[in-house]
Design a protein around this motif. Structure first.
Motif, PDB file in Angstrom:
ATOM      1  N   LEU A  71       0.829  -1.204   0.000  1.00 22.40           N
ATOM      2  CA  LEU A  71       0.000   0.000   0.000  1.00 22.40           C
ATOM      3  C   LEU A  71       0.862   1.251   0.000  1.00 22.40           C
ATOM      4  CD1 LEU A  71      -3.046  -0.023   2.409  1.00 22.40           C
ATOM      5  CD2 LEU A  71      -2.926   0.799   0.098  1.00 22.40           C
ATOM      6  N   LEU A  72       1.827   1.269   0.885  1.00 22.96           N
ATOM      7  CA  LEU A  72       2.656   2.463   0.974  1.00 22.96           C
ATOM      8  C   LEU A  72       3.473   2.652  -0.289  1.00 22.96           C
ATOM      9  CD1 LEU A  72       3.723   2.136   4.688  1.00 22.96           C
ATOM     10  CD2 LEU A  72       2.254   3.856   3.700  1.00 22.96           C
ATOM     11  N   GLY A  73       3.930   1.561  -0.855  1.00 24.18           N
ATOM     12  CA  GLY A  73       4.670   1.676  -2.103  1.00 24.18           C
ATOM     13  C   GLY A  73       3.811   2.239  -3.215  1.00 24.18           C
ATOM     14  N   ARG A  74       2.572   1.750  -3.265  1.00 22.25           N
ATOM     15  CA  ARG A  74       1.647   2.232  -4.282  1.00 22.25           C
ATOM     16  C   ARG A  74       1.395   3.725  -4.115  1.00 22.25           C
ATOM     17  NH1 ARG A  74      -3.956  -0.706  -4.242  1.00 22.25           N
ATOM     18  NH2 ARG A  74      -2.794  -2.632  -3.942  1.00 22.25           N
ATOM     19  N   ALA A  75       1.152   4.138  -2.879  1.00 20.70           N
ATOM     20  CA  ALA A  75       0.879   5.554  -2.624  1.00 20.70           C
ATOM     21  C   ALA A  75       2.087   6.403  -2.982  1.00 20.70           C
ATOM     22  CB  ALA A  75       0.494   5.760  -1.162  1.00 20.70           C
ATOM     23  N   ALA A  76       3.247   5.914  -2.644  1.00 20.38           N
ATOM     24  CA  ALA A  76       4.443   6.689  -2.936  1.00 20.38           C
ATOM     25  C   ALA A  76       4.643   6.839  -4.432  1.00 20.38           C
ATOM     26  CB  ALA A  76       5.659   6.034  -2.286  1.00 20.38           C
ATOM     27  N   LYS A  77       4.321   5.777  -5.137  1.00 22.68           N
ATOM     28  CA  LYS A  77       4.476   5.852  -6.592  1.00 22.68           C
ATOM     29  C   LYS A  77       3.560   6.903  -7.178  1.00 22.68           C
ATOM     30  CE  LYS A  77       4.592   1.540  -8.113  1.00 22.68           C
ATOM     31  NZ  LYS A  77       4.174   0.411  -8.964  1.00 22.68           N
ATOM     32  N   GLU A  78       2.345   6.979  -6.615  1.00 24.46           N
ATOM     33  CA  GLU A  78       1.420   7.970  -7.152  1.00 24.46           C
ATOM     34  C   GLU A  78       1.914   9.374  -6.895  1.00 24.46           C
ATOM     35  OE1 GLU A  78      -2.269   7.119  -5.395  1.00 24.46           O
ATOM     36  OE2 GLU A  78      -2.509   5.193  -6.399  1.00 24.46           O
ATOM     37  N   ASN A  79       2.636   9.539  -5.811  1.00 24.14           N
ATOM     38  CA  ASN A  79       3.192  10.866  -5.536  1.00 24.14           C
ATOM     39  C   ASN A  79       4.542  11.055  -6.178  1.00 24.14           C
ATOM     40  OD1 ASN A  79       0.963  11.200  -4.022  1.00 24.14           O
ATOM     41  ND2 ASN A  79       1.974  10.865  -2.060  1.00 24.14           N
ATOM     42  N   ASN A  80       4.918  10.127  -6.980  1.00 23.65           N
ATOM     43  CA  ASN A  80       6.217  10.182  -7.656  1.00 23.65           C
ATOM     44  C   ASN A  80       7.369  10.194  -6.678  1.00 23.65           C
ATOM     45  OD1 ASN A  80       4.953  10.241 -10.146  1.00 23.65           O
ATOM     46  ND2 ASN A  80       4.694  12.451  -9.997  1.00 23.65           N
ATOM     47  N   LYS A  81       7.170   9.526  -5.584  1.00 16.56           N
ATOM     48  CA  LYS A  81       8.300   9.381  -4.680  1.00 16.56           C
ATOM     49  C   LYS A  81       8.655   7.912  -4.663  1.00 16.56           C
ATOM     50  CE  LYS A  81       6.392  12.708  -1.560  1.00 16.56           C
ATOM     51  NZ  LYS A  81       5.611  12.702  -0.342  1.00 16.56           N
ATOM     52  N   ILE A  82       9.891   7.670  -4.683  1.00 16.50           N
ATOM     53  CA  ILE A  82      10.318   6.275  -4.632  1.00 16.50           C
ATOM     54  C   ILE A  82      10.619   5.931  -3.180  1.00 16.50           C
ATOM     55  CG2 ILE A  82      11.875   4.570  -5.551  1.00 16.50           C
ATOM     56  CD1 ILE A  82      10.364   5.853  -7.706  1.00 16.50           C
TER      57      ILE A  82
END
Lengths: 156, 333
Positions: A71-82
Motif C-alpha cells: 500500500l505504501l509503495g503504491r501511494a508513494a508511486k502515485e506521488n512520484n516518490k520512490i
C-alpha cells in the motif's frame, strides 16, 4: 484454536494509534490543499480515502506486513516518490512455478482475494491468508475510527 | 507380534503374499520374541548409547520388520527377513534421517518385549503410523532433533489420532532394501511431491480456520470455496465502508480545521473556538471518545456545512487559535 493463534501472529494496535495516524494525515491534507472550490467533494473524498489507507498502513506496522508495504509503495508511486523498504529474502521458486501452471485455470476465489488485498499478487496462498486476516482486522479498526470521527463531527 | 499385525491387515493387502509370508514369519519369529524380551533393557541402553555399532545384532534379533536407513545403522544392515518384506508393508516407514529410527525401534522394542501379541501388534501399528506421521512432519521441518523430541513428546497424541484414522495400505513402490517405505493412507500416493502438497494444503486449511473466526458469519458456510466467498465479500464490504465514510468526511471536512501544529497543540488543548465567519468554522474537539460512538463533546458546527466553501484559504490559516489537539491524546476510552 489456541495453537493457531500461537503460530499466526496478527496483532493489531489499538484504536488510538490508528486515530492518531489518520488525523495526522487528514491535517496534512487540509494544510496542503485548500478546499476552495465547490466541486471538489469527490476529489476530496478520494484524497481522504487515500489518506485513510496510507494512515492505516502506517498504523498497522509500516513495513512489517506485506500488504502495508505494498500500500505504501503504491501511494508513494502515485506521488512520484520512490520508497524502498528493506526486503526480506523471498522464497519464490515454488510459487512462481505453480503460478505458471495455474495460468490456465478459471479465476479462482484466491485470485479474487489477491486482487483485493494489496500486495497479494505474489504471495503464497498460506501467506495470503495471514495477510488477509491482519488486513481485515486493520480495516475494521480503521472503519471504527472513521465512524467515530464522522459521528463526532456530524451535527447534533 | 507380526503375525497378529498381518492378520489384521490382511483385508487390505494382497492376501496370498501375506499369508505365505505370515507362515514363514510365524516360525522364525517365535524365538525372536523371546529373545527380544530378554534383551530389551540391554537393547535400550545400547541403542541409546551406540548409534550404530551394535545395532546390527540387536535389531536383527528384535526387529525384523523395520529396515533402517544406513547412516545410523551401517549401510550393510540387512535383516534376515528382507526378501519377504515386500509383502510386509505394514511395518515400514520411510525416513530421511536415522536418528529417529533408534528411538522408534527402541519404543517398539520395549512394547514388544513387554506385552502380549494383540497389544503389541496394536502398538506396532501405532509406531508405524507414528513413524509415517513423523516422516511427514520431518519433511516439513527437516530438523532431525526436532522430530525426535516431538516424537518423544507426543507419541500418545499421534497414536490415538493416527491409529484411529489410518488404514494401512500396501506401498506402491518397492525400492531398494536400505530405504524405508512410506506408509500411505488409503488411496493416496506416497511420493515426495504429493506429501509436500498435502502438508501445504493442511497449512492453508489451518489458516482458513483462523480466518473463519475473524470473519463474522463464516461459521454457517463450510468448505473452502464458500468461506473464501464470504471472506472476499467481507473485505469488499469493509473497503466500501471506508470509501463511504471518507465521502462523508469530505462533506463534513470543509468546515473543520484539522491543521495541527505541535507548538499550538499543547496550548489549544481544550480551547473551543467557533469561527465567526459564515463559511469557516473552527471546531475543537477536546474529548474524542473512541469507544463511544455518537457521544462527543463538540463545541459547535456551522449549520451551513453542507454548502461548499467560498472563502479562500486565507481564512483557514489565519485562525490558528483553534487546532485539533490529537497528538496529546485527548481521547477517552
Amino acid at each position: 484454536m489456541a495453537s493457531s493463534d500461537k503460530t499466526i501472529n496478527t496483532d493489531v494496535p489499538e484504536k488510538d494509534v490508528f486515530a492518531i495516524h489518520f488525523l495526522q494525515s487528514l491535517s496534512n491534507l487540509t494544510t496542503q490543499n485548500p478546499f476552495n472550490s465547490p466541486d471538489t467533494t469527490n476529489y476530496r473524498a478520494r484524497k481522504i480515502k487515500k489518506a485513510a489507507y496510507v494512515s492505516m498502513a502506517k498504523a498497522a506496522g509500516g513495513s512489517s506486513r506485506l500488504w502495508s508495504r505494498a500500500l505504501l509503495g503504491r501511494a508513494a508511486k502515485e506521488n512520484n516518490k520512490i520508497v524502498r523498504f528493506a526486503r526480506r529474502k523471498r522464497k519464490v521458486t515454488w510459487k512462481i512455478s505453480s503460478k505458471r501452471r495455474s495460468d490456465q485455470r478459471a479465476p479462482e476465489a484466491t485470485d479474487r482475494l489477491r486482487n483485493l488485498v494489496p500486495g497479494g499478487g505474489t504471495m503464497e496462498t498460506s501467506k495470503l491468508m495471514e495477510e488477509t486476516a491482519h488486513y481485515i482486522k486493520c480495516l475494521s479498526m480503521q472503519v471504527k475510527v472513521m465512524q467515530c470521527l464522522v459521528d463526532g463531527l456530524s451535527p447534533k | 507380534m507380526l503375525e497378529g499385525l498381518v492378520c489384521q491387515e490382511s483385508l487390505d493387502m494382497s492376501v496370498l503374499e501375506r499369508l505365505k509370508w505370515l507362515q514363514q514369519q510365524q516360525h522364525q519369529l517365535q524365538h525372536v520374541v523371546s529373545q527380544s524380551s530378554n534383551n530389551s533393557p540391554e537393547l535400550l541402553q545400547q541403542i541409546l548409547q551406540l548409534h550404530g555399532s551394535n545395532n546390527d545384532e540387536l535389531l536383527q534379533g528384535g526387529f525384523s520388520q523395520f529396515q533402517m536407513i544406513g547412516s545410523g545403522f551401517g549401510p550393510n544392515y540387512n535383516m534376515g527377513y528382507v526378501p519377504s518384506h515386500e509383502a510386509m508393508d505394514g511395518c515400514i516407514s520411510r525416513t530421511s534421517s536415522c536418528q529417529m529410527d533408534p528411538v522408534d525401534a527402541m519404543d517398539v522394542l520395549l512394547k514388544n518385549g513387554e506385552e502380549d501379541k494383540p497389544i503389541s501388534l496394536k502398538n506396532k501399528r501405532k509406531a508405524e503410523v507414528k513413524t509415517r506421521e513423523e516422516e511427514k512432519t520431518e519433511k516439513k521441518i527437516k530438523v532431525e532433533a526436532e522430530t525426535e523430541s516431538s516424537m518423544k513428546g507426543k507419541p500418545n497424541m499421534r497414536n490415538t489420532e493416527a491409529s484411529s484414522k489410518e488404514t494401512l495400505k500396501e506401498v506402491s513402490e518397492i525400492p531398494k532394501l536400505d530405504y524405508i517405505h512410506v506408509r500411505a493412507r488409503r488411496g493416496q500416493a506416497t511420493d515426495r511431491h504429493s506429501l509436500a502438497e498435502r502438508a501445504r494444503r493442511e497449512k492453508i486449511s489451518k489458516k482458513m480456520k483462523y480466518l473463519q473466526d475473524i470473519v463474522p458469519g463464516c461459521n454457517k458456510v463450510t468448505g473452502k470455496a464458500g468461506m473464501l466467498d464470504e471472506i472476499i465479500n467481507y473485505v469488499q464490504c469493509l473497503q466500501r465502508q471506508v470509501e463511504f465514510l471518507s465521502m462523508k468526511l469530505a462533506v463534513l471536512n470543509p468546515e473543520l480545521e484539522l491543521a495541527m501544529e505541535d507548538a499550538s497543540v499543547k496550548q489549544a488543548y481544550f480551547t473551543n473556538v467557533v469561527g465567526s465567519s459564515k463559511h469557516s468554522i473552527m471546531v475543537d474537539v477536546p474529548l474524542f471518545p473512541l469507544d463511544q460512538q455518537g457521544s462527543l463533546d463538540l463545541s459547535a458546527i456551522n449549520p451551513n456545512q453542507a454548502t461548499s466553501i467560498e472563502a479562500p484559504s486565507a481564512s483557514w490559516e489565519t485562525q490558528s487559535q483553534s487546532h485539533y489537539n490529537t497528538s496529546s491524546l485527548g481521547f477517552q476510552y
